[in-house]
Design an enzyme around this catalytic site. Structure first.
Site, PDB file in Angstrom:
ATOM      1  N   GLY A   1     -38.405  -7.991  -9.896  1.00 17.00           N
ATOM      2  CA  GLY A   1     -38.932  -8.889  -8.881  1.00 17.00           C
ATOM      3  C   GLY A   1     -37.979  -9.977  -8.459  1.00 17.00           C
TER       4      GLY A   1
ATOM      5  N   ASP B   1     -42.571 -10.418  -8.224  1.00 20.41           N
ATOM      6  CA  ASP B   1     -42.854 -10.207  -6.796  1.00 20.41           C
ATOM      7  C   ASP B   1     -44.216  -9.573  -6.528  1.00 20.41           C
ATOM      8  OD1 ASP B   1     -41.770  -7.891  -8.122  1.00 20.41           O
ATOM      9  OD2 ASP B   1     -41.647  -6.917  -6.169  1.00 20.41           O
TER      10      ASP B   1
ATOM     11  N   SER C   1     -45.515  -1.076 -18.177  1.00 22.93           N
ATOM     12  CA  SER C   1     -45.367  -2.294 -17.372  1.00 22.93           C
ATOM     13  C   SER C   1     -46.546  -2.519 -16.439  1.00 22.93           C
ATOM     14  CB  SER C   1     -44.062  -2.228 -16.571  1.00 22.93           C
ATOM     15  OG  SER C   1     -43.973  -0.982 -15.929  1.00 22.93           O
TER      16      SER C   1
ATOM     17  N   ARG D   1     -43.564 -16.722 -16.320  1.00 22.61           N
ATOM     18  CA  ARG D   1     -42.832 -16.009 -15.266  1.00 22.61           C
ATOM     19  C   ARG D   1     -43.799 -15.139 -14.456  1.00 22.61           C
ATOM     20  NH1 ARG D   1     -41.986 -10.414 -13.642  1.00 22.61           N
ATOM     21  NH2 ARG D   1     -39.951 -10.270 -12.667  1.00 22.61           N
TER      22      ARG D   1
ATOM     23  N   THR E   1     -49.177  -4.947 -12.092  1.00 24.97           N
ATOM     24  CA  THR E   1     -48.074  -4.983 -13.054  1.00 24.97           C
ATOM     25  C   THR E   1     -48.356  -5.982 -14.168  1.00 24.97           C
ATOM     26  OG1 THR E   1     -45.660  -5.210 -13.251  1.00 24.97           O
ATOM     27  CG2 THR E   1     -46.771  -6.814 -11.872  1.00 24.97           C
TER      28      THR E   1
ATOM     29  N   THR F   1     -43.787  -1.713 -11.874  1.00 23.87           N
ATOM     30  CA  THR F   1     -45.007  -1.850 -11.081  1.00 23.87           C
ATOM     31  C   THR F   1     -45.526  -0.549 -10.498  1.00 23.87           C
ATOM     32  OG1 THR F   1     -43.926  -3.836 -10.293  1.00 23.87           O
ATOM     33  CG2 THR F   1     -45.936  -3.154  -9.128  1.00 23.87           C
TER      34      THR F   1
ATOM     35  N   THR G   1     -41.100  -2.001  -6.131  1.00 23.29           N
ATOM     36  CA  THR G   1     -41.203  -1.906  -7.586  1.00 23.29           C
ATOM     37  C   THR G   1     -39.809  -2.155  -8.141  1.00 23.29           C
ATOM     38  OG1 THR G   1     -41.884  -0.492  -9.431  1.00 23.29           O
ATOM     39  CG2 THR G   1     -40.842   0.606  -7.565  1.00 23.29           C
ATOM     40  N   GLY G   2     -39.734  -2.645  -9.355  1.00 17.70           N
ATOM     41  CA  GLY G   2     -38.428  -2.966  -9.916  1.00 17.70           C
ATOM     42  C   GLY G   2     -38.345  -4.434 -10.267  1.00 17.70           C
TER      43      GLY G   2
END
Ligand code: GLY
Length: 323
Positions: free
Chosen positions: A237, A214, A49, A211, A201, A183, A234-235
């Site tokens: 967004g 964050d 990612s 798209r 990311t 990320t 991270t994760g």
């Protein structure tokens, strides 16, 4: 001179920290360390990612996002770029060489080329194969065509006669993305006492074209205030972007919270405001100007990579908000 610290998201951050650490320990600038950490991960094809290993969007095009920040008047960002695998370096150049904070899409690619960044591979063979497998599983007539791997648009060629991507045919791109590591975000405190941060990311796997998450958004995926602290996320967004979670965490530190308390508060807001799915994950890291740090997460399957003069560790999250 103070003690330097590097704090990076995910276990893969440990190897990246090792690359940046000698320079930081020798008194180097934290922004150089942040850039070095992100660049290392951007070239690691095992990280699905970020950068070269990043999984593409639903049309097979990799788009990369990144940002750097030193303070409210010193930040730079790029999103949806496809020219080279180092969005963090282009974001730094936006900060240092342009009159702007953020460049997007073809404008970011053009700026990158004008700044002398070389066009490079942005879609690995492995990522391309994963995309083709995913696309072949879709319940609609999408013959998997091979996206290009070199700089410039990596999606289907102009004039491709395939039917347009229809999001209604995609059951859950997010569930695929939730399995990925997500990320790389890194925070540094250098020996001179400067806080710096960066993110890089490729965003959510199989995302709708266009798209943006964050990570490149100042205040969402990253925020740094030299006097109050730094935080990064991270994760997924989409869980962060309605809450400005990195800014939220730094504001909590400004009000006297420790990094651990600040992350607990910011992640608690995410838990309160969203109806979380079982695999929804957001993790955050925070670092104070005095060297206090924390890594926290909604779910336990997250690790931070910490490097200090006495520690070189992968650390579990604390607190974890959803057991
Ligand atoms: N956190 C990265 C993204 O959602 O794009």
């Amino acid at each position: 001179m103070g003690e330097p610290i590097l704090l990076t998201t995910w276990a893969f951050g440990q190897a990246a920290n090792a690359v940046a650490w000698p320079g930081l320990l020798a008194g180097g600038d934290g922004l150089d360390a942040v850039e070095a950490v992100c660049r290392h991960v951007e070239l690691d094809e095992a990280v699905e990612s970020v950068g070269l290993g990043g999984l593409p969007d639903a049309e097979g095009q990799v788009t990369l996002d990144g940002c750097v920040m030193r303070g409210p008047a010193r930040c730079g960002s790029v999103c949806s770029m496809s020219f080279c695998p180092h969005p963090v370096s282009v974001a730094r150049r936006v900060m240092e060489e342009s009159a702007h904070v953020m460049l997007a899409g073809p404008g970011a690619d053009a700026f990158s080329a004008a700044q002398g960044f070389e066009a490079g591979v942005v879609l690995s063979e492995w990522a391309r194969a994963r995309w083709a497998e995913w696309r072949a599983r879709l319940p609609s007539p999408f013959p998997p065509t091979a996206p290009s791997t070199l700089g410039g648009p990596s999606g289907p060629p102009v004039g491709d006669a395939r039917p347009a991507y229809n999001p209604a045919n995609v059951s859950s791109p997010a569930s695929d993305a939730a399995r990925s590591h997500d990320t790389v975000a890194v925070l540094a405190l250098d020996a001179a006492g400067n806080l710096s941060g960066g993110c890089s990311t490729s965003g959510m796997a199989w995302k709708l074209p266009g798209r943006v998450g964050d990570s490149p958004l100042i205040g969402h995926g990253l925020y740094v205030h030299p006097a109050h602290g730094a935080a990064a996320a991270t994760g997924k967004g989409e869980l962060v972007m309605g809450l400005c979670s990195s800014f939220d965490a730094v504001e909590r530190m400004r009000s006297g919270a420790s990094p651990r308390e600040a992350l607990g508060g910011a992640l608690g807001r995410i838990r309160e405001e969203h109806d979380l799915a079982a695999d929804d994950q957001v993790a955050m890291i925070a670092l104070s100007p005095h060297g206090e740090w924390a890594g926290a997460a909604l779910r336990p399957d997250y690790r931070s990579a910490l490097r200090t003069t006495t520690r070189d560790e992968v650390v579990p999250p604390d607190p974890v908000l959803c057991a």
